[in-house]
Design an enzyme around this catalytic site. Structure first.
Site, PDB file in Angstrom:
ATOM      1  N   SER A 109      84.131 -34.185 -17.107  1.00 48.14           N
ATOM      2  CA  SER A 109      85.664 -33.454 -17.021  1.00 48.14           C
ATOM      3  C   SER A 109      86.233 -32.383 -15.732  1.00 48.14           C
ATOM      4  CB  SER A 109      85.972 -33.099 -18.250  1.00 48.14           C
ATOM      5  OG  SER A 109      86.912 -32.634 -17.921  1.00 48.14           O
ATOM      6  N   SER A 110      87.280 -32.343 -15.524  1.00 47.63           N
ATOM      7  CA  SER A 110      87.510 -31.188 -14.902  1.00 47.63           C
ATOM      8  C   SER A 110      86.912 -29.710 -15.341  1.00 47.63           C
ATOM      9  CB  SER A 110      88.444 -31.419 -13.500  1.00 47.63           C
ATOM     10  OG  SER A 110      89.584 -31.452 -15.083  1.00 47.63           O
ATOM     11  N   CYS A 111      86.891 -30.036 -16.090  1.00 46.93           N
ATOM     12  CA  CYS A 111      86.623 -28.667 -16.613  1.00 46.93           C
ATOM     13  C   CYS A 111      85.198 -28.173 -16.827  1.00 46.93           C
ATOM     14  CB  CYS A 111      87.010 -28.369 -18.267  1.00 46.93           C
ATOM     15  SG  CYS A 111      86.148 -28.960 -19.773  1.00 46.93           S
ATOM     16  N   TYR A 162      83.535 -28.013 -24.474  1.00 43.89           N
ATOM     17  CA  TYR A 162      83.298 -29.237 -23.952  1.00 43.89           C
ATOM     18  C   TYR A 162      82.539 -29.954 -22.663  1.00 43.89           C
ATOM     19  CZ  TYR A 162      85.433 -33.349 -22.643  1.00 43.89           C
ATOM     20  OH  TYR A 162      85.831 -35.237 -22.508  1.00 43.89           O
ATOM     21  N   LYS A 203      79.647 -31.451 -20.933  1.00 45.87           N
ATOM     22  CA  LYS A 203      79.833 -32.114 -19.854  1.00 45.87           C
ATOM     23  C   LYS A 203      78.738 -31.946 -18.675  1.00 45.87           C
ATOM     24  CE  LYS A 203      82.806 -35.089 -22.270  1.00 45.87           C
ATOM     25  NZ  LYS A 203      81.511 -36.768 -21.384  1.00 45.87           N
ATOM     26  N   HIS A 207      96.279 -34.272 -25.941  1.00 46.04           N
ATOM     27  CA  HIS A 207      96.427 -33.381 -24.447  1.00 46.04           C
ATOM     28  C   HIS A 207      98.058 -33.246 -24.275  1.00 46.04           C
ATOM     29  CE1 HIS A 207      92.473 -34.927 -23.738  1.00 46.04           C
ATOM     30  NE2 HIS A 207      92.166 -33.533 -23.589  1.00 46.04           N
TER      31      HIS A 207
HETATM   32  O1  GFB Z   1      96.019 -30.495 -21.367  1.00 46.96           O
HETATM   33  P1  GFB Z   1      96.010 -29.513 -22.499  1.00 46.96           P
HETATM   34  O2  GFB Z   1      95.507 -29.286 -23.805  1.00 46.96           O
HETATM   35  O3  GFB Z   1      94.733 -29.233 -21.750  1.00 46.96           O
HETATM   36  O4  GFB Z   1      96.811 -28.371 -21.830  1.00 46.96           O
HETATM   37  P2  GFB Z   1      93.552 -28.751 -20.791  1.00 46.96           P
HETATM   38  C1  GFB Z   1      97.320 -28.476 -20.775  1.00 46.96           C
HETATM   39  C2  GFB Z   1      97.757 -27.178 -20.202  1.00 46.96           C
HETATM   40  O5  GFB Z   1      99.820 -27.488 -21.361  1.00 46.96           O
HETATM   41  C3  GFB Z   1      97.764 -25.858 -21.258  1.00 46.96           C
HETATM   42  C4  GFB Z   1     100.297 -26.403 -21.636  1.00 46.96           C
HETATM   43  O6  GFB Z   1      98.846 -24.565 -20.430  1.00 46.96           O
HETATM   44  C5  GFB Z   1      98.970 -25.689 -22.280  1.00 46.96           C
HETATM   45  O7  GFB Z   1      99.202 -24.488 -22.429  1.00 46.96           O
HETATM   46  N1  GFB Z   1     100.962 -27.301 -22.994  1.00 46.96           N
HETATM   47  C6  GFB Z   1     101.937 -26.763 -23.004  1.00 46.96           C
HETATM   48  C7  GFB Z   1     100.722 -27.961 -24.120  1.00 46.96           C
HETATM   49  N2  GFB Z   1     102.598 -27.672 -24.204  1.00 46.96           N
HETATM   50  C8  GFB Z   1     101.416 -28.507 -25.079  1.00 46.96           C
HETATM   51  C9  GFB Z   1     101.450 -28.156 -25.815  1.00 46.96           C
HETATM   52  O8  GFB Z   1     102.493 -29.552 -26.584  1.00 46.96           O
HETATM   53  N3  GFB Z   1     100.243 -29.009 -25.688  1.00 46.96           N
HETATM   54  C10 GFB Z   1      99.343 -29.573 -25.204  1.00 46.96           C
HETATM   55  N4  GFB Z   1      98.057 -29.667 -26.139  1.00 46.96           N
HETATM   56  N5  GFB Z   1      99.277 -28.835 -24.551  1.00 46.96           N
HETATM   57  C11 GFB Z   1      91.266 -29.737 -21.475  1.00 46.96           C
HETATM   58  C12 GFB Z   1      89.738 -29.104 -21.949  1.00 46.96           C
HETATM   59  O9  GFB Z   1      92.240 -28.239 -20.893  1.00 46.96           O
HETATM   60  O10 GFB Z   1      91.518 -30.910 -20.570  1.00 46.96           O
HETATM   61  C13 GFB Z   1      89.541 -30.049 -22.407  1.00 46.96           C
HETATM   62  O11 GFB Z   1      90.420 -28.171 -22.850  1.00 46.96           O
HETATM   63  C14 GFB Z   1      89.517 -31.521 -21.354  1.00 46.96           C
HETATM   64  O12 GFB Z   1      88.425 -30.254 -22.698  1.00 46.96           O
HETATM   65  C15 GFB Z   1      90.752 -31.766 -20.834  1.00 46.96           C
HETATM   66  O13 GFB Z   1      89.218 -31.089 -20.292  1.00 46.96           O
HETATM   67  C16 GFB Z   1      91.244 -32.361 -19.119  1.00 46.96           C
HETATM   68  O14 GFB Z   1      93.718 -29.568 -19.328  1.00 46.96           O
HETATM   69  O15 GFB Z   1      94.252 -26.971 -20.619  1.00 46.96           O
END
Ligand code: GFB
Length: 313
Positions: free
Chosen positions: A108-110, A137, A141, A180
């Site tokens: 993952s890119s994280c 996570y 990874k 996500h």
């Molecule tokens: O997709 P996401 O949960 O993961 O959130 P990350 C990306 C951005 O979208 C963050 C915002 O800045 C969130 O605050 N966001 C806005 C939301 N509204 C929402 C919503 O309703 N739901 C969610 N989930 N986010 C993940 C990692 O990070 O990326 C994992 O936690 C993994 O480990 C994945 O690597 C690819 O991009 O922040």
């Protein structure tokens, strides 16, 4: 890899695994080995080793993982670390013991530092501290890709790794708390449209930048790497383009056809400010993503509408 090769797709019911299966089938591969987590718990070492001893796969796509969005990562921290470490260690070690042709591990890119220079090149790994919301996570990874790298180095086995950017597409998880951002916002805008709600809430400030890859493009890249790549160094997989969460929300809003307002809930975390992969290694090998973000969102929304009864939520 020939069309009769025995190919184990670990995690075939998930977003990534199901896309790999679609792509392999479309390319004529017929001998796919699939096990749901009910039938084979990859966290159990003996069960995994017995499975490899009995089935002797030729190729493994290791797409099984405990995954989720920013809130799930931040809440189930112990589970994200433990379950992912166990799955990777068991599958990679059994793959080594039972001498398959090749294994491809999905990271993952994280894995990159929170404040990594952008776009993130493969060699920036382990050059800074990680984003706290998904550190467990990311650590798991990093361990997985290091297992592949060091089994390759010590034993000469063909274990490679790909690091995809944020993914989305058909078969995604649309749970509002744990998914996500892209599927979460798609569902929020859809339900707000149906219920005629005046506002949709987007977490955070809307400022973070993210790169999104349509999962069928990822699967195409993974099959490409399985066929064409045999080096120890892992490979980033992305589009090379980024959007802000605000722009993403506006695009989803327009595809869904919602006409109300967007509000930002800044009590929710933003996560890492920017996460754009440098994809020149993959492009130099001859692969490039095909699906634009708008087109991918349209395909995903069409699938969401057609499959509303069986969507994971
Ligand atoms: O997709 P996401 O949960 O993961 O959130 P990350 C990306 C951005 O979208 C963050 C915002 O800045 C969130 O605050 N966001 C806005 C939301 N509204 C929402 C919503 O309703 N739901 C969610 N989930 N986010 C993940 C990692 O990070 O990326 C994992 O936690 C993994 O480990 C994945 O690597 C690819 O991009 O922040």
């Amino acid at each position: 890899m020939d069309l009769q090769s025995k190919i184990f797709v670990a995690g075939h019911n998930g977003l990534v695994g199901s896309a790999i299966v679609r792509t392999l089938k479309a390319q004529g591969y017929t001998n796919l080995l699939l096990r749901s987590s009910k039938d084979l718990d990859l966290r159990q070492q003996q069960a995994v080793d017995d499975f490899f001893a009995q089935e002797k796969p030729d190729y493994v796509f290791l797409a099984a993982a405990k995954v989720g969005g920013i809130q799930a990562n931040n809440t189930y921290r112990a589970e994200f670390l433990y379950e992912n470490l166990m799955i990777e260690a068991n599958v990679i070690h059994s793959a080594y013991r039972h001498q398959l042709q090749k294994l491809l591990f999905l990271g993952s890119s994280c894995i990159y530092p929170k404040l990594c220079p952008q776009p993130m090149r493969e060699e920036y790994l382990l050059t800074g501290f990680l984003e706290p919301t998904n550190e467990p996570y990311a650590i798991a990874k990093i361990a997985g890709l290091k297992l592949c790298e060091n089994y390759y180095r010590q034993y000469g086995v063909n274990f490679i790794s790909a690091m995809p950017t944020n993914l989305y597409g058909i078969n995604d998880n649309f749970d509002l708390a744990n998914s996500h951002v892209l599927p979460a916002l798609m569902r929020k805008f859809h339900e707000a449209k149906v219920n005629q709600s005046p506002t949709v809430t987007v977490w955070g400030t809307g400022e973070p930048l993210r790169e999104f890859l349509y999962v069928d493009d990822l699967a195409d890249a993974l099959v490409f790497l399985m066929k064409n790549y045999a080096q120890m160094e892992f490979v980033n997989v992305g589009t090379g383009d980024e959007v802000s969460i605000r722009e993403l929300a506006l695009t989803i809003k327009s595809v869904v056809g919602y006409t109300g307002e967007i509000e930002f809930d800044t009590s929710k975390p933003d996560g890492t400010p920017r996460k754009l992969l440098d994809v020149s290694r993959l492009q130099d090998l001859g692969w490039q993503a095909q699906t634009s973000l708008k087109e991918g969102i349209e395909k995903t929304y069409a699938w969401f509408l057609e499959n509303s009864d069986r969507i994971r939520r």
